[in-house]
Design a protein around this motif. Structure first.
Motif, PDB file in Angstrom:
ATOM      1  N   ILE A  64     -45.076   8.864  -9.461  1.00 53.76           N
ATOM      2  CA  ILE A  64     -46.304   9.439  -8.909  1.00 53.76           C
ATOM      3  C   ILE A  64     -46.458  10.892  -9.346  1.00 53.76           C
ATOM      4  N   ALA A  65     -45.364  11.665  -9.227  1.00 56.26           N
ATOM      5  CA  ALA A  65     -45.420  13.071  -9.647  1.00 56.26           C
ATOM      6  C   ALA A  65     -45.738  13.179 -11.128  1.00 56.26           C
ATOM      7  N   GLY A  66     -45.155  12.298 -11.941  1.00 56.55           N
ATOM      8  CA  GLY A  66     -45.426  12.323 -13.378  1.00 56.55           C
ATOM      9  C   GLY A  66     -46.873  12.011 -13.699  1.00 56.55           C
ATOM     10  N   VAL A  67     -47.452  11.035 -12.992  1.00 54.21           N
ATOM     11  CA  VAL A  67     -48.853  10.676 -13.219  1.00 54.21           C
ATOM     12  C   VAL A  67     -49.772  11.838 -12.864  1.00 54.21           C
ATOM     13  N   PHE A  68     -49.486  12.506 -11.738  1.00 59.51           N
ATOM     14  CA  PHE A  68     -50.332  13.629 -11.333  1.00 59.51           C
ATOM     15  C   PHE A  68     -50.094  14.858 -12.214  1.00 59.51           C
ATOM     16  N   TRP A  69     -48.895  14.990 -12.772  1.00 64.95           N
ATOM     17  CA  TRP A  69     -48.645  16.091 -13.722  1.00 64.95           C
ATOM     18  C   TRP A  69     -49.498  15.897 -14.971  1.00 64.95           C
ATOM     19  N   ILE A  70     -49.542  14.662 -15.469  1.00 62.03           N
ATOM     20  CA  ILE A  70     -50.373  14.365 -16.644  1.00 62.03           C
ATOM     21  C   ILE A  70     -51.844  14.636 -16.333  1.00 62.03           C
ATOM     22  N   SER A  71     -52.302  14.162 -15.171  1.00 64.19           N
ATOM     23  CA  SER A  71     -53.694  14.369 -14.774  1.00 64.19           C
ATOM     24  C   SER A  71     -54.009  15.857 -14.629  1.00 64.19           C
ATOM     25  N   HIS A  72     -53.083  16.604 -14.042  1.00 66.69           N
ATOM     26  CA  HIS A  72     -53.270  18.037 -13.832  1.00 66.69           C
ATOM     27  C   HIS A  72     -53.441  18.766 -15.164  1.00 66.69           C
ATOM     28  N   HIS A  73     -52.612  18.446 -16.147  1.00 67.37           N
ATOM     29  CA  HIS A  73     -52.687  19.138 -17.428  1.00 67.37           C
ATOM     30  C   HIS A  73     -53.894  18.700 -18.246  1.00 67.37           C
ATOM     31  N   ARG A  74     -54.292  17.452 -18.125  1.00 64.43           N
ATOM     32  CA  ARG A  74     -55.515  17.011 -18.794  1.00 64.43           C
ATOM     33  C   ARG A  74     -56.721  17.748 -18.217  1.00 64.43           C
ATOM     34  N   ARG A  75     -56.696  17.975 -16.910  1.00 59.98           N
ATOM     35  CA  ARG A  75     -57.801  18.686 -16.270  1.00 59.98           C
ATOM     36  C   ARG A  75     -57.835  20.154 -16.676  1.00 59.98           C
ATOM     37  N   LEU A  76     -56.672  20.804 -16.686  1.00 62.10           N
ATOM     38  CA  LEU A  76     -56.628  22.219 -17.059  1.00 62.10           C
ATOM     39  C   LEU A  76     -57.060  22.429 -18.506  1.00 62.10           C
ATOM     40  N   ALA A  77     -56.811  21.439 -19.364  1.00 60.09           N
ATOM     41  CA  ALA A  77     -57.232  21.550 -20.759  1.00 60.09           C
ATOM     42  C   ALA A  77     -58.753  21.572 -20.882  1.00 60.09           C
ATOM     43  N   ARG A  78     -59.449  20.986 -19.902  1.00 58.46           N
ATOM     44  CA  ARG A  78     -60.908  20.955 -19.918  1.00 58.46           C
ATOM     45  C   ARG A  78     -61.513  22.116 -19.131  1.00 58.46           C
ATOM     46  N   GLN A  79     -60.677  22.907 -18.498  1.00 57.51           N
ATOM     47  CA  GLN A  79     -61.163  23.995 -17.651  1.00 57.51           C
ATOM     48  C   GLN A  79     -60.374  25.270 -17.959  1.00 57.51           C
ATOM     49  N   PRO A  80     -60.699  25.965 -19.046  1.00 55.28           N
ATOM     50  CA  PRO A  80     -59.903  27.139 -19.428  1.00 55.28           C
ATOM     51  C   PRO A  80     -59.992  28.293 -18.439  1.00 55.28           C
ATOM     52  N   PHE A  81     -61.075  28.367 -17.677  1.00 52.58           N
ATOM     53  CA  PHE A  81     -61.246  29.432 -16.690  1.00 52.58           C
ATOM     54  C   PHE A  81     -61.708  28.824 -15.374  1.00 52.58           C
ATOM     55  N   GLY A  82     -61.304  29.463 -14.275  1.00 57.14           N
ATOM     56  CA  GLY A  82     -61.669  28.953 -12.966  1.00 57.14           C
ATOM     57  C   GLY A  82     -62.002  30.072 -11.999  1.00 57.14           C
ATOM     58  N   SER A  83     -62.856  29.766 -11.049  1.00 60.63           N
ATOM     59  CA  SER A  83     -63.216  30.739 -10.022  1.00 60.63           C
ATOM     60  C   SER A  83     -62.089  30.846  -8.991  1.00 60.63           C
ATOM     61  N   ARG A  84     -62.206  31.815  -8.095  1.00 62.59           N
ATOM     62  CA  ARG A  84     -61.174  32.009  -7.076  1.00 62.59           C
ATOM     63  C   ARG A  84     -61.011  30.784  -6.174  1.00 62.59           C
ATOM     64  N   PRO A  85     -62.099  30.147  -5.682  1.00 59.97           N
ATOM     65  CA  PRO A  85     -61.906  28.937  -4.867  1.00 59.97           C
ATOM     66  C   PRO A  85     -61.203  27.814  -5.624  1.00 59.97           C
ATOM     67  N   VAL A  86     -61.509  27.667  -6.911  1.00 60.54           N
ATOM     68  CA  VAL A  86     -60.852  26.630  -7.709  1.00 60.54           C
ATOM     69  C   VAL A  86     -59.365  26.927  -7.853  1.00 60.54           C
ATOM     70  N   VAL A  87     -59.013  28.182  -8.080  1.00 58.64           N
ATOM     71  CA  VAL A  87     -57.602  28.560  -8.197  1.00 58.64           C
ATOM     72  C   VAL A  87     -56.879  28.305  -6.881  1.00 58.64           C
ATOM     73  N   LEU A  88     -57.499  28.666  -5.754  1.00 61.25           N
ATOM     74  CA  LEU A  88     -56.874  28.440  -4.451  1.00 61.25           C
ATOM     75  C   LEU A  88     -56.678  26.951  -4.193  1.00 61.25           C
ATOM     76  N   LEU A  89     -57.664  26.138  -4.574  1.00 61.29           N
ATOM     77  CA  LEU A  89     -57.525  24.692  -4.390  1.00 61.29           C
ATOM     78  C   LEU A  89     -56.409  24.146  -5.271  1.00 61.29           C
ATOM     79  N   ASN A  90     -56.261  24.681  -6.477  1.00 58.84           N
ATOM     80  CA  ASN A  90     -55.153  24.291  -7.340  1.00 58.84           C
ATOM     81  C   ASN A  90     -53.811  24.662  -6.720  1.00 58.84           C
ATOM     82  N   LEU A  91     -53.739  25.815  -6.063  1.00 61.34           N
ATOM     83  CA  LEU A  91     -52.490  26.230  -5.416  1.00 61.34           C
ATOM     84  C   LEU A  91     -52.154  25.309  -4.248  1.00 61.34           C
TER      85      LEU A  91
END
Length: 200
Positions: A64-91
């Motif tokens: 499960i952790a591996g699947v979400f790690w892959i998903s997380h990095h695929r998402r970050l590759a499509r979002q080079p910059f993020g607003s403060r709420p997006v960063v907080l939600l990522n945290l």
């Protein structure tokens, strides 16, 4: 080339942090494995009795952790910059990954307990919901395949909590269906993103 707004966060830095968090969390999954001192040389029955439940929980959480790690990095590759709420939600998403060894340790030791199974299922649901919300914020309209793939685990884990309450010994097999999100992306065609010049 326009420079990013000064109040946007460079997500590449978050990617470095997430690599560390995922790596540590996935390593700590093995920390709660029993370290028994057998009175005599153990046979296969002794080893199976000691490790079978723990290893099943560890394998499930690691995948499960591996699947979400892959998903997380695929998402970050499509979002080079993020607003403060997006960063907080990522945290908050990364915090849910940090807590995975805790609920995994409980589930590995007491997986026949309905309360523990529901708690573990609730944790998986929170992880999947945060991941789906981040995908929703990261993608423009029309990327239906990615959104469907991110939402699918939530659709699986929510009823999984009901199964965990009444049949905790079988729910781990139902949770495995959550990995089908990777297949869902292949069957849901993304709507073409309309170019700015083509808009009516």
């Amino acid at each position: 080339m326009t420079e990013p707004q000064s109040d946007l966060f460079e997500m590449r830095r978050l990617e470095s942090l997430s690599n560390t968090i995922f790596g540590v969390a996935m390593t700590l999954l093995a920390y709660d494995l029993p370290k028994p001192h057998f009175a005599q040389l153990p046979d296969w029955v002794d080893l199976a009795h000691t490790y079978s439940g723990r290893l099943a929980g560890l394998a499930l959480s690691f995948i499960i952790a591996g699947v979400f790690w892959i998903s997380h990095h695929r998402r970050l590759a499509r979002q080079p910059f993020g607003s403060r709420p997006v960063v907080l939600l990522n945290l908050f998403f990364l915090l849910s990954i940090v807590l995975l060894p805790v609920t995994n340790g409980l589930y590995g030791g007491y997986r026949l307990s309905s309360a523990v199974a529901v708690l573990y299922g609730l944790h998986l649901t929170v992880i999947a919901a945060l991941n789906a919300a981040l995908w929703w914020l990261a993608l423009p309209s029309g990327r239906h395949a990615e959104i469907a793939g991110a939402v699918f685990p939530v659709v699986v884990f929510v009823p999984g909590m009901v199964i965990a309450a009444y049949a905790p010994e079988y729910v781990q097999y139902f949770w495995m269906l959550g990995f089908g999100g990777m297949l869902v992306r292949r069957f849901v065609r993304s709507a073409p993103v309309q170019a700015a010049g083509d808009r009516p």
